[in-house]
Design a protein around this motif. Structure first.
Motif, PDB file in Angstrom:
ATOM      1  N   ASP A 110      32.011 -41.134  17.131  1.00  0.00           N
ATOM      2  CA  ASP A 110      31.458 -41.494  16.223  1.00  0.00           C
ATOM      3  C   ASP A 110      32.151 -42.079  15.147  1.00  0.00           C
ATOM      4  O   ASP A 110      32.068 -42.197  14.086  1.00  0.00           O
ATOM      5  CB  ASP A 110      30.511 -41.202  15.779  1.00  0.00           C
ATOM      6  CG  ASP A 110      29.445 -40.843  16.150  1.00  0.00           C
ATOM      7  OD1 ASP A 110      28.720 -41.677  16.824  1.00  0.00           O
ATOM      8  OD2 ASP A 110      28.118 -39.590  15.771  1.00  0.00           O
ATOM      9  N   THR A 147      26.894 -40.796   9.666  1.00  0.00           N
ATOM     10  CA  THR A 147      26.130 -42.292  10.483  1.00  0.00           C
ATOM     11  C   THR A 147      24.899 -42.787  10.579  1.00  0.00           C
ATOM     12  O   THR A 147      24.357 -43.943  10.225  1.00  0.00           O
ATOM     13  CB  THR A 147      26.560 -41.255  11.957  1.00  0.00           C
ATOM     14  OG1 THR A 147      25.683 -39.760  11.677  1.00  0.00           O
ATOM     15  CG2 THR A 147      28.036 -41.446  12.553  1.00  0.00           C
ATOM     16  N   ILE A 206      24.975 -44.217  19.719  1.00  0.00           N
ATOM     17  CA  ILE A 206      24.875 -44.273  18.744  1.00  0.00           C
ATOM     18  C   ILE A 206      23.109 -45.126  18.831  1.00  0.00           C
ATOM     19  O   ILE A 206      23.690 -46.441  19.748  1.00  0.00           O
ATOM     20  CB  ILE A 206      25.965 -45.369  18.094  1.00  0.00           C
ATOM     21  CG1 ILE A 206      26.642 -44.053  17.738  1.00  0.00           C
ATOM     22  CG2 ILE A 206      25.045 -45.578  16.655  1.00  0.00           C
ATOM     23  CD1 ILE A 206      28.145 -45.191  17.036  1.00  0.00           C
ATOM     24  N   SER A 250      23.445 -39.092  15.433  1.00  0.00           N
ATOM     25  CA  SER A 250      23.743 -40.723  15.722  1.00  0.00           C
ATOM     26  C   SER A 250      22.079 -40.782  16.539  1.00  0.00           C
ATOM     27  O   SER A 250      22.230 -42.427  16.710  1.00  0.00           O
ATOM     28  CB  SER A 250      24.684 -41.338  15.518  1.00  0.00           C
ATOM     29  OG  SER A 250      25.574 -41.190  16.634  1.00  0.00           O
TER      30      SER A 250
END
Length: 642
Positions: free
Chosen positions: A77, A40, A455, A497
């Motif tokens: 993710d 990621t 994220i 992330s």
């Protein structure tokens, strides 16, 4: 001039530098490997670089670590990684397809190629004559963008193998013997190359076991020749056309020499809490057992599961033992099913889990507190299993299964039946259904990245200032691993992330107060001992402390990958000019640096004030690395030169 395999591989890919041990070299990278615990960050870094499409011959992204979906974070993710693969032109291996190293060897590994992976066990591909190196995610992202990989030219450590393994002894015992002799620092600054007549008795997957755990010796990588056995393996995978012979020249030499008579080995085991804490199994036989765990990238082959199946056939494991089976790839699981071994395992008491890393990375199958767990995984650092007070031993499938049958740690030679003989099928199941090839370049440009709410963008870090006044917030001892700096497991990895969120767990295995103290303090330093940052390549162990204000680490010496990761994110890695000064620098002390930028740029010595006295440090950075550090890290350096 006669040359060994490692030097041939390096010479064929050398872009810059001299092949003199200790000097910086630049290598062309043919393939890259990323997995979901580190990938990621790699994909976010590619986005930050505004990359159009990867420039490697082949790049592959695997979802094998974070497989537990207890909420939205992991599946979000996975979708992000899939969209990034579509956008940047990367192969995508879906959840359940298997461990990256096993699948890559089956489907993509090619003798004579270089492979850079954001996983410290990437050297497993050296089993088939590749130069395969683990690195931080940012360095892998750079390689995917077409940049060379920089490292110091290693020494080549030749290990001659003779003889044949006795019954009940297998490839895991070979690498455990290396760790017994040389501990977790023995391979630092070296490539291990195995050669000799004993190779004829080791399959390609046996070699994978040995190459995988060369990382536990601290080695840059491990290489084996690409010989008839590698050709046989590729033939079974319907990829014989990918074979290229690559062997050492007769009469070639090595910088360091060692030898192992395979016939002299016995079952070995690494006691808690280090892969280097190796003793014969007979010395700990009789100790109680809670769990026996089969699988992982360190024992991923057909034999590593067929042997336990044949051992438990017609028998039952002790009812007090959890006998956990973790297939390394979906294809191997299907082959085991076809050959009848899966039924024997299940009937014998096994618990079957999906193909992936699973408990090796603390993603499920955590042992009970303080209870012994025998595992065929590569590492047993404190808490890595997911249980804080764990007691993990590393051993072969034979030892783990024998112990499961007896209900206590058992030398398999003490069993009342003969060692089974495993014959690998010439026609293993080949399943590429969960491997998604990249789209065309034109199609990729139309793809958008799918980002879930967990994220977060990468934080911005400033360059190295000229003056720093740093309190020492933490002092640790020797062989601190990246698992202790930034642990893995089901609680932590879903935040990989999201740097602000994952930073809450930095060093909590060692000192639960560190994250809060660091956030309150801001700029600070950490003091470490020998082999600081050993283990996993995860760059979160550098970027998350940097987010909390870490500006410098002072250690006796460093593990290679973590040392470079610190530089990549603008943390100054120093060593003691006088090792005895480790005792002078205590937690709560204060280091004052002045004229720091010029000191780092102009030489290898850096002086700091420690109270009323001064203290001398050194750095081993190349001129290129100095510029990265002064810029605040590799991303800043890349951005500034555009």
């Amino acid at each position: 001039m006669a040359d060994n395999v490692a030097r041939k591989l390096i010479r064929d890919h050398l872009i810059d530098g001299e092949m003199t041990p200790g000097t910086e070299i630049a290598l062309r990278i043919d393939q890259s490997l990323t997995q979901d615990a580190t990938g990621t960050m790699v994909m976010l870094e590619l986005e930050a670089m505004q990359l159009d499409r990867v420039k490697t011959e082949l790049s592959a992204q695997y979802v094998d670590h974070n497989l537990i979906q207890e909420d939205f974070k992991n599946p979000d993710d996975h979708l992000f990684l899939y969209s990034a693969c579509q956008r940047f032109g990367v192969w995508f291996s879906r959840a359940g397809n298997g461990v990256s190293h096993a699948v890559h060897m089956e489907r993509f590994g090619r003798p004579g190629k270089t492979l850079l992976g954001s996983d410290s066990h990437t050297p497993a591909a050296g089993s088939m004559g590749m130069l395969a190196i683990g690195a931080g995610g940012l360095e892998v992202a750079m390689a995917m963008a077409g940049e060379p990989f920089y490292t110091k030219m290693p020494e080549i450590w030749g290990v001659e193998l003779t003889g044949e393994l006795p019954p009940w002894v297998s490839a895991k015992d070979v690498i455990l013997e290396m760790l017994r002799r040389h501990d977790v620092k023995g391979g630092v600054g070296r490539i291990i190359e195995y050669y000799g007549p004993g190779l004829a008795n080791l399959t390609a997957m046996d070699r994978h076991v040995i190459a995988n755990m060369g990382a536990e010796l601290g080695a840059t990588t491990t290489v084996f020749p690409a010989d008839d056995e590698v050709r046989r393996f590729l033939r079974t995978q319907k990829r014989e056309d990918d074979f290229t012979e690559l062997t050492a020249d007769p009469g070639c030499d090595y910088d360091v020499h060692d030898s192992i008579d395979l016939s002299s080995l016995e079952p070995l085991i690494a006691k808690p809490t280090s892969p280097g804490n190796v003793v014969p199994v007979r010395e700990v036989a009789g100790e109680s057992l809670y769990q026996a765990y089969i699988g992982s990238s360190a024992n991923p082959g057909y034999r590593d599961f067929a042997m336990p199946a044949m051992m438990v056939a017609g028998r039952r494991v002790d009812p007090r033992v959890s006998f956990d089976i973790n297939p390394s790839s979906r294809a191997i699981l299907e082959t085991l099913t076809r050959e009848g071994h899966l039924a024997d395992l299940i009937h014998g008491g096994a618990r079957l889990h999906q193909a992936g890393c699973n408990g090796c990375i603390g993603m499920g199958q955590a042992p009970a507190s303080g209870r012994n767990s025998l595992r065929t995984v590569p590492r047993n650092f404190p808490g890595r299993s997911g249980t804080k007070e764990d007691a993990v031993f590393l051993c072969s499938p034979e030892t783990a299964t024998a112990s499961a049958l007896r209900g206590e740690i058992t030398d398999p030679r003490e069993l009342d039946f003969d060692c089974p003989t495993v014959v690998e099928p010439d026609d293993p199941v080949i399943n590429e259904d969960l491997l998604q090839p990249p789209p065309t370049a034109e199609e990729s440009r139309r793809m958008e990245l799918a980002k879930g709410p967990n994220i977060a963008s990468l934080p911005d870090f400033e360059g190295l200032p000229d003056e720093l006044d740093l309190p020492v917030l933490l002092k640790v001892g020797d062989n601190i691993s990246t698992d202790e700096i930034m642990r893995a497991g089901a609680e932590v990895l879903p935040f990989r992330s999201n740097i602000p969120a994952i930073s809450r767990f930095v060093y909590d295995v060692i000192d639960e107060t560190y994250p809060e103290r660091a956030q309150e303090t801001g700029d600070h330093a950490i003091v470490g001992g020998e082999n600081y940052g050993q283990g996993s390549s995860r760059e979160h162990a550098a970027i998350a402390p940097r987010y909390l204000g870490l500006r410098a680490v002072v250690a006796k010496n460093y593990a290679r990958i973590h040392w470079q990761n610190l530089v990549n994110f603008g943390v100054l890695p120093l060593t003691f000019a006088e090792p005895a000064d480790y005792d002078r620098l205590e937690q709560g002390g204060r280091l004052r640096f002045e004229g720091l930028r010029d000191a780092v740029r102009d030489g290898s010595r850096v002086t700091a004030r420690l109270g009323d006295d001064s203290i001398e440090f050194e750095h081993a950075l190349s001129a290129r690395q100095v510029e990265l550090l002064l810029a605040g890290g590799l991303i800043n350096w890349m951005r500034d030169r555009q």
